[in-house]
Scaffold this motif. Structure first.
Motif, PDB file in Angstrom:
ATOM      1  N   ILE B   8       0.958  -1.384  -0.025  1.00  0.00           N
ATOM      2  CA  ILE B   8       0.138   0.190   0.039  1.00  0.00           C
ATOM      3  C   ILE B   8       0.987   1.120  -0.016  1.00  0.00           C
ATOM      4  O   ILE B   8       0.580   2.143  -0.760  1.00  0.00           O
ATOM      5  CB  ILE B   8      -1.138   0.031   1.128  1.00  0.00           C
ATOM      6  N   SER B   9       1.871   1.303   0.773  1.00  0.00           N
ATOM      7  CA  SER B   9       2.910   2.479   0.779  1.00  0.00           C
ATOM      8  C   SER B   9       3.516   2.709  -0.456  1.00  0.00           C
ATOM      9  O   SER B   9       3.574   3.726  -0.924  1.00  0.00           O
ATOM     10  CB  SER B   9       4.139   2.053   1.948  1.00  0.00           C
ATOM     11  N   VAL B  10       3.969   1.613  -1.287  1.00  0.00           N
ATOM     12  CA  VAL B  10       4.541   1.748  -2.439  1.00  0.00           C
ATOM     13  C   VAL B  10       3.471   2.356  -3.463  1.00  0.00           C
ATOM     14  O   VAL B  10       3.861   3.349  -4.374  1.00  0.00           O
ATOM     15  CB  VAL B  10       4.745   0.234  -2.995  1.00  0.00           C
ATOM     16  N   VAL B  11       2.372   1.852  -3.578  1.00  0.00           N
ATOM     17  CA  VAL B  11       1.355   2.306  -4.525  1.00  0.00           C
ATOM     18  C   VAL B  11       0.897   3.899  -3.925  1.00  0.00           C
ATOM     19  O   VAL B  11       0.970   4.806  -4.906  1.00  0.00           O
ATOM     20  CB  VAL B  11       0.128   1.823  -4.281  1.00  0.00           C
ATOM     21  N   LEU B  12       0.833   4.278  -2.685  1.00  0.00           N
ATOM     22  CA  LEU B  12       0.791   5.653  -2.392  1.00  0.00           C
ATOM     23  C   LEU B  12       1.822   6.362  -2.609  1.00  0.00           C
ATOM     24  O   LEU B  12       1.672   7.568  -3.290  1.00  0.00           O
ATOM     25  CB  LEU B  12       0.510   5.697  -0.847  1.00  0.00           C
ATOM     26  N   ILE B  13       3.093   5.945  -2.564  1.00  0.00           N
ATOM     27  CA  ILE B  13       4.254   6.675  -2.917  1.00  0.00           C
ATOM     28  C   ILE B  13       4.253   7.040  -4.384  1.00  0.00           C
ATOM     29  O   ILE B  13       4.488   8.090  -4.970  1.00  0.00           O
ATOM     30  CB  ILE B  13       5.643   6.256  -2.419  1.00  0.00           C
ATOM     31  N   ALA B  14       4.037   6.054  -5.223  1.00  0.00           N
ATOM     32  CA  ALA B  14       4.099   5.995  -6.607  1.00  0.00           C
ATOM     33  C   ALA B  14       2.929   6.978  -7.200  1.00  0.00           C
ATOM     34  O   ALA B  14       3.289   8.025  -8.077  1.00  0.00           O
ATOM     35  CB  ALA B  14       3.757   4.923  -7.245  1.00  0.00           C
ATOM     36  N   SER B  15       1.725   7.038  -6.401  1.00  0.00           N
ATOM     37  CA  SER B  15       0.709   7.899  -6.845  1.00  0.00           C
ATOM     38  C   SER B  15       1.343   9.511  -6.472  1.00  0.00           C
ATOM     39  O   SER B  15       0.923  10.379  -7.285  1.00  0.00           O
ATOM     40  CB  SER B  15      -0.494   7.682  -6.175  1.00  0.00           C
ATOM     41  N   LEU B  16       1.613   9.785  -5.471  1.00  0.00           N
ATOM     42  CA  LEU B  16       2.138  10.966  -4.860  1.00  0.00           C
ATOM     43  C   LEU B  16       3.298  11.344  -5.924  1.00  0.00           C
ATOM     44  O   LEU B  16       3.467  12.525  -6.290  1.00  0.00           O
ATOM     45  CB  LEU B  16       2.978  10.884  -3.518  1.00  0.00           C
ATOM     46  N   GLN B  17       4.101  10.590  -6.394  1.00  0.00           N
ATOM     47  CA  GLN B  17       5.261  11.194  -7.165  1.00  0.00           C
ATOM     48  C   GLN B  17       4.642  11.577  -8.502  1.00  0.00           C
ATOM     49  O   GLN B  17       5.087  12.633  -8.945  1.00  0.00           O
ATOM     50  CB  GLN B  17       6.143   9.606  -7.726  1.00  0.00           C
ATOM     51  N   VAL B  18       3.435  10.800  -9.131  1.00  0.00           N
ATOM     52  CA  VAL B  18       3.020  11.395 -10.376  1.00  0.00           C
ATOM     53  C   VAL B  18       1.928  12.181 -10.304  1.00  0.00           C
ATOM     54  O   VAL B  18       1.875  12.965 -11.305  1.00  0.00           O
ATOM     55  CB  VAL B  18       2.590  10.049 -11.413  1.00  0.00           C
TER      56      VAL B  18
END
Lengths: 277, 172
Positions: B8-18
Protein backbone atom coordinates in the motif's frame (compact mmCIF):
# COMPACT_ATOMS: atom_id res chain seq x y z
CA UNK A 1 34.34 -4.50 -2.51
CA UNK A 2 33.30 -7.61 -0.59
CA UNK A 3 30.34 -5.62 0.70
CA UNK A 4 29.42 -4.56 -2.82
CA UNK A 5 29.74 -8.09 -4.12
CA UNK A 6 26.86 -9.05 -1.84
CA UNK A 7 24.67 -6.82 -3.97
CA UNK A 8 25.91 -8.31 -7.23
CA UNK A 9 23.22 -10.97 -7.51
CA UNK A 10 20.57 -8.38 -6.65
CA UNK A 11 21.90 -5.95 -9.27
CA UNK A 12 21.83 -8.81 -11.76
CA UNK A 13 18.19 -9.50 -10.88
CA UNK A 14 17.35 -5.79 -11.25
CA UNK A 15 19.08 -5.63 -14.65
CA UNK A 16 17.21 -8.75 -15.80
CA UNK A 17 13.90 -7.29 -14.60
CA UNK A 18 14.67 -3.98 -16.36
CA UNK A 19 15.43 -5.87 -19.58
CA UNK A 20 12.25 -7.94 -19.26
CA UNK A 21 9.99 -4.94 -18.61
CA UNK A 22 11.56 -2.98 -21.47
CA UNK A 23 11.11 -5.99 -23.75
CA UNK A 24 7.51 -6.45 -22.54
CA UNK A 25 6.85 -2.72 -23.04
CA UNK A 26 8.20 -2.79 -26.61
CA UNK A 27 6.01 -5.71 -27.61
CA UNK A 28 2.86 -4.49 -25.85
CA UNK A 29 2.86 -7.26 -23.23
CA UNK A 30 3.15 -4.74 -20.39
CA UNK A 31 0.21 -2.68 -21.69
CA UNK A 32 -2.65 -4.73 -20.17
CA UNK A 33 -0.86 -4.94 -16.79
CA UNK A 34 -0.25 -1.19 -16.83
CA UNK A 35 -3.89 -0.62 -17.80
CA UNK A 36 -5.10 -2.62 -14.79
CA UNK A 37 -2.66 -0.80 -12.50
CA UNK A 38 -3.78 2.60 -13.77
CA UNK A 39 -7.44 1.68 -13.34
CA UNK A 40 -6.83 0.44 -9.78
CA UNK A 41 -4.87 3.50 -8.71
CA UNK A 42 -7.02 6.13 -10.43
CA UNK A 43 -9.17 6.87 -7.32
CA UNK A 44 -6.00 7.31 -5.23
CA UNK A 45 -4.47 9.70 -7.77
CA UNK A 46 -7.72 11.63 -8.16
CA UNK A 47 -8.05 11.93 -4.37
CA UNK A 48 -4.47 13.12 -3.93
CA UNK A 49 -4.86 15.57 -6.81
CA UNK A 50 -8.09 16.96 -5.32
CA UNK A 51 -6.37 17.55 -1.98
CA UNK A 52 -3.06 19.00 -3.18
CA UNK A 53 -4.09 20.89 -6.36
CA UNK A 54 -5.78 23.79 -4.49
CA UNK A 55 -2.74 24.12 -2.21
CA UNK A 56 -0.40 24.18 -5.20
CA UNK A 57 -2.64 26.70 -6.95
CA UNK A 58 -2.68 28.94 -3.90
CA UNK A 59 1.12 28.85 -3.56
CA UNK A 60 1.62 29.45 -7.26
CA UNK A 61 -0.82 32.38 -7.39
CA UNK A 62 0.60 33.96 -4.22
CA UNK A 63 4.00 34.17 -5.88
CA UNK A 64 2.64 35.57 -9.14
CA UNK A 65 0.13 38.10 -7.83
CA UNK A 66 1.64 41.11 -9.65
CA UNK A 67 2.05 39.35 -12.96
CA UNK A 68 -1.50 37.98 -12.64
CA UNK A 69 -2.83 41.52 -12.08
CA UNK A 70 -1.02 42.75 -15.19
CA UNK A 71 -2.17 39.75 -17.18
CA UNK A 72 -5.74 40.35 -16.05
CA UNK A 73 -5.58 44.01 -17.17
CA UNK A 74 -4.19 42.98 -20.58
CA UNK A 75 -6.80 40.24 -20.93
CA UNK A 76 -9.63 42.69 -20.26
CA UNK A 77 -8.38 44.92 -23.08
CA UNK A 78 -7.86 41.95 -25.38
CA UNK A 79 -11.30 40.62 -24.50
CA UNK A 80 -12.92 43.90 -25.51
CA UNK A 81 -11.09 43.88 -28.85
CA UNK A 82 -12.01 40.23 -29.41
CA UNK A 83 -15.68 40.90 -28.65
CA UNK A 84 -15.64 43.56 -31.36
CA UNK A 85 -13.93 41.19 -33.77
CA UNK A 86 -16.50 38.51 -32.92
CA UNK A 87 -19.36 40.74 -33.92
CA UNK A 88 -17.70 41.53 -37.24
CA UNK A 89 -16.83 37.87 -37.87
CA UNK A 90 -20.35 36.70 -37.03
CA UNK A 91 -21.74 39.11 -39.60
CA UNK A 92 -19.20 37.93 -42.17
CA UNK A 93 -20.00 34.26 -41.43
CA UNK A 94 -23.70 34.89 -41.94
CA UNK A 95 -22.93 36.67 -45.18
CA UNK A 96 -20.70 33.77 -46.30
CA UNK A 97 -23.47 31.27 -45.51
CA UNK A 98 -25.92 33.28 -47.58
CA UNK A 99 -23.47 33.34 -50.49
CA UNK A 100 -22.75 29.59 -50.16
CA UNK A 101 -26.48 28.90 -50.23
CA UNK A 102 -26.91 31.16 -53.24
CA UNK A 103 -24.03 29.46 -55.10
CA UNK A 104 -25.00 25.95 -53.89
CA UNK A 105 -21.60 25.33 -52.25
CA UNK A 106 -21.17 22.93 -49.31
CA UNK A 107 -18.12 23.17 -47.06
CA UNK A 108 -16.92 20.72 -44.47
CA UNK A 109 -16.64 22.07 -40.95
CA UNK A 110 -13.47 21.74 -38.90
CA UNK A 111 -15.33 21.01 -35.67
CA UNK A 112 -15.35 17.19 -35.79
CA UNK A 113 -16.40 14.92 -32.91
CA UNK A 114 -14.76 15.87 -29.66
CA UNK A 115 -14.61 13.81 -26.51
CA UNK A 116 -14.14 15.62 -23.20
CA UNK A 117 -11.59 14.15 -20.78
CA UNK A 118 -10.32 15.13 -17.36
CA UNK A 119 -6.63 15.62 -16.69
CA UNK A 120 -5.50 13.13 -14.04
CA UNK A 121 -1.95 14.39 -13.68
CA UNK A 122 0.79 16.19 -15.53
CA UNK A 123 4.40 15.11 -15.77
CA UNK A 124 6.45 18.17 -16.53
CA UNK A 125 10.23 18.47 -16.66
CA UNK A 126 12.41 20.73 -18.84
CA UNK A 127 12.47 17.89 -21.40
CA UNK A 128 9.06 16.28 -21.09
CA UNK A 129 5.53 17.61 -20.82
CA UNK A 130 2.97 14.84 -20.66
CA UNK A 131 -0.63 14.74 -19.48
CA UNK A 132 -2.54 11.73 -18.31
CA UNK A 133 -6.30 11.78 -19.09
CA UNK A 134 -9.13 9.62 -17.80
CA UNK A 135 -10.22 8.30 -21.22
CA UNK A 136 -8.80 5.37 -23.12
CA UNK A 137 -9.39 2.77 -25.77
CA UNK A 138 -12.77 1.88 -24.23
CA UNK A 139 -13.88 5.42 -25.20
CA UNK A 140 -12.59 5.05 -28.76
CA UNK A 141 -9.30 6.85 -28.25
CA UNK A 142 -6.39 5.81 -30.46
CA UNK A 143 -2.71 6.67 -30.42
CA UNK A 144 -1.99 9.79 -32.48
CA UNK A 145 -5.37 11.43 -31.94
CA UNK A 146 -5.31 15.18 -31.57
CA UNK A 147 -5.98 16.78 -28.18
CA UNK A 148 -7.38 20.29 -27.83
CA UNK A 149 -7.99 22.68 -24.98
CA UNK A 150 -11.57 23.36 -23.89
CA UNK A 151 -11.45 26.45 -26.14
CA UNK A 152 -10.22 24.49 -29.15
CA UNK A 153 -6.48 25.32 -29.25
CA UNK A 154 -4.03 22.53 -29.97
CA UNK A 155 -2.60 20.96 -26.81
CA UNK A 156 -0.87 17.87 -28.17
CA UNK A 157 -1.48 14.34 -29.31
CA UNK A 158 -2.14 10.97 -27.70
CA UNK A 159 0.96 8.78 -27.39
CA UNK A 160 -0.03 5.78 -25.23
CA UNK A 161 -3.51 4.36 -24.81
CA UNK A 162 -4.81 1.98 -22.12
CA UNK A 163 -8.39 0.86 -21.54
CA UNK A 164 -9.36 3.80 -19.29
CA UNK A 165 -6.33 6.06 -19.45
CA UNK A 166 -4.23 7.76 -22.11
CA UNK A 167 -1.05 9.78 -22.11
CA UNK A 168 -0.89 13.00 -24.11
CA UNK A 169 2.37 14.56 -25.27
CA UNK A 170 1.91 18.33 -25.09
CA UNK A 171 3.20 20.66 -27.80
CA UNK A 172 5.72 22.06 -25.27
CA UNK A 173 7.35 18.63 -24.80
CA UNK A 174 10.80 18.82 -26.39
CA UNK A 175 10.00 15.67 -28.44
CA UNK A 176 6.88 17.25 -29.99
CA UNK A 177 6.85 18.35 -33.66
CA UNK A 178 3.82 19.89 -35.42
CA UNK A 179 3.84 21.04 -39.04
CA UNK A 180 2.27 24.50 -38.98
CA UNK A 181 1.89 27.79 -40.80
CA UNK A 182 1.20 31.40 -39.92
CA UNK A 183 -2.42 32.30 -40.49
CA UNK A 184 -1.73 35.76 -41.90
CA UNK A 185 1.26 35.15 -44.19
CA UNK A 186 1.11 31.36 -44.74
CA UNK A 187 4.76 30.88 -43.80
CA UNK A 188 5.29 27.20 -43.11
CA UNK A 189 7.47 25.70 -40.42
CA UNK A 190 7.59 23.15 -37.65
CA UNK A 191 6.34 24.03 -34.20
CA UNK A 192 8.65 22.25 -31.80
CA UNK A 193 8.84 22.13 -28.07
CA UNK A 194 12.18 23.30 -26.72
CA UNK A 195 13.88 22.69 -23.39
CA UNK A 196 12.12 24.42 -20.46
CA UNK A 197 8.72 23.99 -22.08
CA UNK A 198 9.30 26.75 -24.63
CA UNK A 199 7.75 26.73 -28.05
CA UNK A 200 9.39 27.74 -31.31
CA UNK A 201 8.59 27.79 -35.00
CA UNK A 202 11.46 26.06 -36.71
CA UNK A 203 12.48 26.24 -40.38
CA UNK A 204 10.37 29.33 -41.03
CA UNK A 205 11.26 31.30 -44.17
CA UNK A 206 9.33 34.42 -45.12
CA UNK A 207 7.56 37.24 -43.41
CA UNK A 208 6.70 36.56 -39.78
CA UNK A 209 5.89 39.33 -37.33
CA UNK A 210 5.11 39.42 -33.62
CA UNK A 211 1.42 38.76 -33.05
CA UNK A 212 0.97 36.42 -36.03
CA UNK A 213 -1.24 33.44 -35.29
CA UNK A 214 0.27 30.00 -35.92
CA UNK A 215 -2.11 27.20 -36.92
CA UNK A 216 -1.71 23.56 -37.88
CA UNK A 217 -1.04 22.58 -41.45
CA UNK A 218 -2.45 19.39 -42.98
CA UNK A 219 0.87 18.63 -44.70
CA UNK A 220 2.05 15.94 -42.28
CA UNK A 221 -1.30 14.16 -42.13
CA UNK A 222 -1.04 14.08 -38.34
CA UNK A 223 -3.19 17.15 -37.62
CA UNK A 224 -6.20 18.66 -39.34
CA UNK A 225 -5.51 22.05 -40.89
CA UNK A 226 -6.35 25.29 -39.16
CA UNK A 227 -6.19 24.40 -35.46
CA UNK A 228 -4.85 27.39 -33.54
CA UNK A 229 -1.57 26.65 -31.73
CA UNK A 230 0.16 29.82 -30.57
CA UNK A 231 0.95 33.45 -31.24
CA UNK A 232 4.36 34.70 -32.36
CA UNK A 233 6.02 36.36 -29.36
CA UNK A 234 9.42 37.23 -30.84
CA UNK A 235 11.22 37.04 -34.16
CA UNK A 236 14.94 37.32 -34.70
CA UNK A 237 17.07 36.90 -37.77
CA UNK A 238 17.15 38.81 -41.00
CA UNK A 239 17.10 38.23 -44.75
CA UNK A 240 20.66 36.88 -44.66
CA UNK A 241 19.64 34.05 -42.31
CA UNK A 242 18.52 30.76 -43.78
CA UNK A 243 15.72 30.45 -41.22
CA UNK A 244 14.14 32.88 -38.81
CA UNK A 245 14.25 32.25 -35.10
CA UNK A 246 10.60 32.49 -34.07
CA UNK A 247 9.47 32.04 -30.48
CA UNK A 248 5.82 31.32 -29.76
CA UNK A 249 3.44 31.88 -26.87
CA UNK A 250 0.83 29.09 -26.50
CA UNK A 251 -2.76 30.31 -26.65
CA UNK A 252 -3.71 28.30 -23.62
CA UNK A 253 -2.03 28.18 -20.21
CA UNK A 254 -0.97 24.54 -20.35
CA UNK A 255 -0.38 24.18 -16.63
CA UNK A 256 -3.98 25.19 -15.90
CA UNK A 257 -5.65 22.66 -18.20
CA UNK A 258 -8.12 20.53 -16.23
CA UNK A 259 -10.39 19.41 -19.06
CA UNK A 260 -9.26 18.62 -22.58
CA UNK A 261 -11.02 17.59 -25.78
CA UNK A 262 -9.90 14.63 -27.86
CA UNK A 263 -10.69 15.00 -31.54
CA UNK A 264 -11.99 11.47 -32.13
CA UNK A 265 -13.24 12.13 -35.66
CA UNK A 266 -9.72 12.74 -36.97
CA UNK A 267 -7.49 9.71 -37.22
CA UNK A 268 -3.94 10.63 -38.22
CA UNK A 269 -2.51 8.99 -41.31
CA UNK A 270 0.38 7.54 -39.31
CA UNK A 271 -2.13 5.69 -37.08
CA UNK A 272 -3.99 4.40 -40.12
CA UNK A 273 -0.72 3.05 -41.43
CA UNK A 274 -0.05 1.40 -38.09
CA UNK A 275 2.99 3.50 -37.30
CA UNK A 276 3.73 5.35 -34.09
CA UNK A 277 3.01 9.10 -34.34
CA UNK B 1 0.58 -7.85 7.28
CA UNK B 2 3.97 -6.17 6.84
CA UNK B 3 3.97 -6.96 3.12
CA UNK B 4 0.42 -5.55 2.73
CA UNK B 5 1.45 -2.30 4.45
CA UNK B 6 4.55 -2.19 2.25
CA UNK B 7 2.51 -2.72 -0.92
CA UNK B 8 0.00 0.00 0.00
CA UNK B 9 2.87 2.37 0.83
CA UNK B 10 4.52 1.66 -2.52
CA UNK B 11 1.29 2.42 -4.41
CA UNK B 12 0.75 5.57 -2.36
CA UNK B 13 4.29 6.85 -2.94
CA UNK B 14 4.05 6.11 -6.68
CA UNK B 15 0.74 8.02 -6.82
CA UNK B 16 2.26 10.91 -4.87
CA UNK B 17 5.21 10.96 -7.26
CA UNK B 18 3.09 11.23 -10.41
CA UNK B 19 0.14 13.29 -9.16
CA UNK B 20 1.44 15.49 -6.32
CA UNK B 21 5.19 16.02 -6.86
CA UNK B 22 4.63 17.78 -10.26
CA UNK B 23 2.34 20.28 -8.51
CA UNK B 24 5.23 21.59 -6.39
CA UNK B 25 8.13 22.07 -8.78
CA UNK B 26 11.25 24.09 -8.06
CA UNK B 27 12.44 25.65 -11.31
CA UNK B 28 10.96 22.80 -13.31
CA UNK B 29 12.37 20.01 -11.15
CA UNK B 30 10.44 17.87 -8.74
CA UNK B 31 11.36 15.80 -5.72
CA UNK B 32 12.27 12.16 -6.29
CA UNK B 33 9.97 10.56 -3.71
CA UNK B 34 11.02 7.09 -4.82
CA UNK B 35 14.64 7.77 -3.89
CA UNK B 36 13.62 9.25 -0.53
CA UNK B 37 11.33 6.29 0.19
CA UNK B 38 14.03 3.74 -0.65
CA UNK B 39 16.59 5.47 1.57
CA UNK B 40 13.99 5.93 4.30
CA UNK B 41 13.13 2.22 4.17
CA UNK B 42 16.81 1.29 4.35
CA UNK B 43 17.32 3.54 7.38
CA UNK B 44 14.27 2.32 9.26
CA UNK B 45 13.84 -1.29 8.16
CA UNK B 46 17.29 -2.18 6.83
CA UNK B 47 18.72 -2.93 3.39
CA UNK B 48 16.88 -6.21 2.84
CA UNK B 49 13.48 -4.52 3.07
CA UNK B 50 14.79 -1.78 0.77
CA UNK B 51 15.89 -4.48 -1.71
CA UNK B 52 12.24 -5.50 -2.04
CA UNK B 53 10.89 -1.95 -2.04
CA UNK B 54 13.30 -0.75 -4.78
CA UNK B 55 11.97 -2.84 -7.71
CA UNK B 56 8.37 -2.48 -6.49
CA UNK B 57 8.66 1.33 -6.40
CA UNK B 58 10.47 1.50 -9.74
CA UNK B 59 7.76 -0.57 -11.43
CA UNK B 60 4.91 1.30 -9.70
CA UNK B 61 6.27 4.76 -10.60
CA UNK B 62 7.01 3.64 -14.15
CA UNK B 63 3.53 2.23 -14.64
CA UNK B 64 1.73 5.14 -12.96
CA UNK B 65 3.37 7.70 -15.23
CA UNK B 66 4.75 7.84 -18.73
CA UNK B 67 8.30 6.81 -17.79
CA UNK B 68 9.66 3.44 -18.78
CA UNK B 69 9.53 1.00 -15.82
CA UNK B 70 12.78 -0.54 -17.09
CA UNK B 71 14.50 2.81 -16.96
CA UNK B 72 13.19 3.46 -13.45
CA UNK B 73 14.62 0.09 -12.36
CA UNK B 74 18.05 1.03 -13.71
CA UNK B 75 17.78 4.47 -12.06
CA UNK B 76 16.91 3.08 -8.63
CA UNK B 77 19.18 0.02 -8.78
CA UNK B 78 22.20 2.19 -7.97
CA UNK B 79 20.92 3.46 -4.61
CA UNK B 80 21.60 0.55 -2.27
CA UNK B 81 24.99 -0.56 -3.63
CA UNK B 82 26.09 3.09 -3.58
CA UNK B 83 24.90 3.44 0.02
CA UNK B 84 26.82 0.31 1.02
CA UNK B 85 29.92 1.59 -0.78
CA UNK B 86 29.72 4.99 0.94
CA UNK B 87 29.21 3.33 4.31
CA UNK B 88 32.37 1.33 3.74
CA UNK B 89 34.52 4.34 2.88
CA UNK B 90 37.35 4.80 5.38
CA UNK B 91 36.60 8.47 6.10
CA UNK B 92 35.48 9.86 9.46
CA UNK B 93 32.03 10.89 8.28
CA UNK B 94 28.88 10.78 10.36
CA UNK B 95 25.70 8.96 9.40
CA UNK B 96 23.92 12.01 8.00
CA UNK B 97 26.75 13.29 5.72
CA UNK B 98 27.03 9.78 4.26
CA UNK B 99 23.27 9.77 3.64
CA UNK B 100 23.52 13.17 1.93
CA UNK B 101 26.36 11.85 -0.24
CA UNK B 102 24.21 8.88 -1.30
CA UNK B 103 21.13 11.03 -1.95
CA UNK B 104 23.14 13.46 -4.11
CA UNK B 105 24.87 10.84 -6.25
CA UNK B 106 21.87 8.50 -6.57
CA UNK B 107 19.62 11.47 -7.39
CA UNK B 108 22.13 12.69 -9.95
CA UNK B 109 22.37 9.27 -11.57
CA UNK B 110 18.60 8.88 -11.84
CA UNK B 111 17.97 12.37 -13.22
CA UNK B 112 20.84 12.25 -15.73
CA UNK B 113 19.61 8.85 -16.91
CA UNK B 114 16.04 10.10 -17.43
CA UNK B 115 17.31 13.31 -19.06
CA UNK B 116 19.52 11.40 -21.49
CA UNK B 117 16.62 9.04 -22.27
CA UNK B 118 14.40 12.05 -23.10
CA UNK B 119 17.14 13.56 -25.30
CA UNK B 120 17.74 10.22 -27.01
CA UNK B 121 14.05 9.87 -27.82
CA UNK B 122 13.97 13.12 -29.80
CA UNK B 123 14.17 15.84 -27.15
CA UNK B 124 16.45 18.86 -27.29
CA UNK B 125 20.09 18.28 -26.40
CA UNK B 126 20.03 20.79 -23.57
CA UNK B 127 22.82 20.08 -21.10
CA UNK B 128 22.41 23.50 -19.46
CA UNK B 129 18.74 22.84 -18.76
CA UNK B 130 19.60 19.38 -17.45
CA UNK B 131 22.13 20.87 -15.04
CA UNK B 132 20.37 24.03 -13.87
CA UNK B 133 16.70 23.12 -14.25
CA UNK B 134 16.70 19.43 -13.39
CA UNK B 135 19.79 18.44 -11.40
CA UNK B 136 20.49 21.30 -9.01
CA UNK B 137 16.92 22.18 -7.92
CA UNK B 138 15.95 18.49 -7.83
CA UNK B 139 18.92 17.59 -5.64
CA UNK B 140 18.19 20.52 -3.31
CA UNK B 141 14.62 19.27 -3.01
CA UNK B 142 15.80 15.72 -2.26
CA UNK B 143 18.22 16.95 0.40
CA UNK B 144 15.49 18.84 2.24
CA UNK B 145 13.28 15.75 2.23
CA UNK B 146 16.03 13.32 3.25
CA UNK B 147 17.00 15.70 6.08
CA UNK B 148 13.35 15.72 7.21
CA UNK B 149 13.21 11.89 7.11
CA UNK B 150 16.48 11.63 9.05
CA UNK B 151 15.32 14.20 11.62
CA UNK B 152 12.00 12.36 12.02
CA UNK B 153 13.77 9.04 12.68
CA UNK B 154 16.07 10.71 15.19
CA UNK B 155 13.11 12.37 16.92
CA UNK B 156 11.28 9.05 17.04
CA UNK B 157 14.32 7.43 18.61
CA UNK B 158 14.87 5.04 15.69
CA UNK B 159 18.50 4.06 15.34
CA UNK B 160 19.42 4.23 11.63
CA UNK B 161 20.17 0.79 10.20
CA UNK B 162 23.33 0.00 8.26
CA UNK B 163 23.21 -0.34 4.47
CA UNK B 164 25.77 -3.09 4.39
CA UNK B 165 24.47 -6.61 3.84
CA UNK B 166 25.90 -9.06 6.34
CA UNK B 167 25.45 -11.91 3.87
CA UNK B 168 23.90 -12.42 0.47
CA UNK B 169 20.23 -13.33 0.36
CA UNK B 170 16.83 -12.07 -0.57
CA UNK B 171 14.12 -12.15 2.08
CA UNK B 172 14.40 -10.06 5.28
Amino acid sequence: MVILSRYTWWLGAMAALAFLTTFAGQFGILGPVQGIYLRATEPVENGLGAVFRPIAGLLSNAGDINSLRNENRELRLENEALQNDLVALTREAERAKELEAALNITTAGTEGTRLAANVVHRESTPFTDVLSIDRGSSDGIQAGMVVLSAQGSLLGSVTDVFSDRSFVRLITDSRSRVVAETLETHVEGVVKGAANRKLELDLAQGEVVVGNMVVTSALSGRFPAGLPIAKVSSVSGGPQDLHLSVMLEPLVRLSGARTVLVLTSFVPETSLAGATP
Amino acid sequence: MMYAVGLISVVLIASLQVSVAPLFPISGAEADLGLIAILGTAIIAGPRAAMLVTPALALAIGMAGSRSPGLMLVAYAAILPLAAFVEDLPYPLGRFPRLVFVAVFAGMWGRVLLGIAAMASGGDFAVRALLFQVLLPGLAFDLVLIAAVFAATQAAGIRPRRFTLQRAGWLP
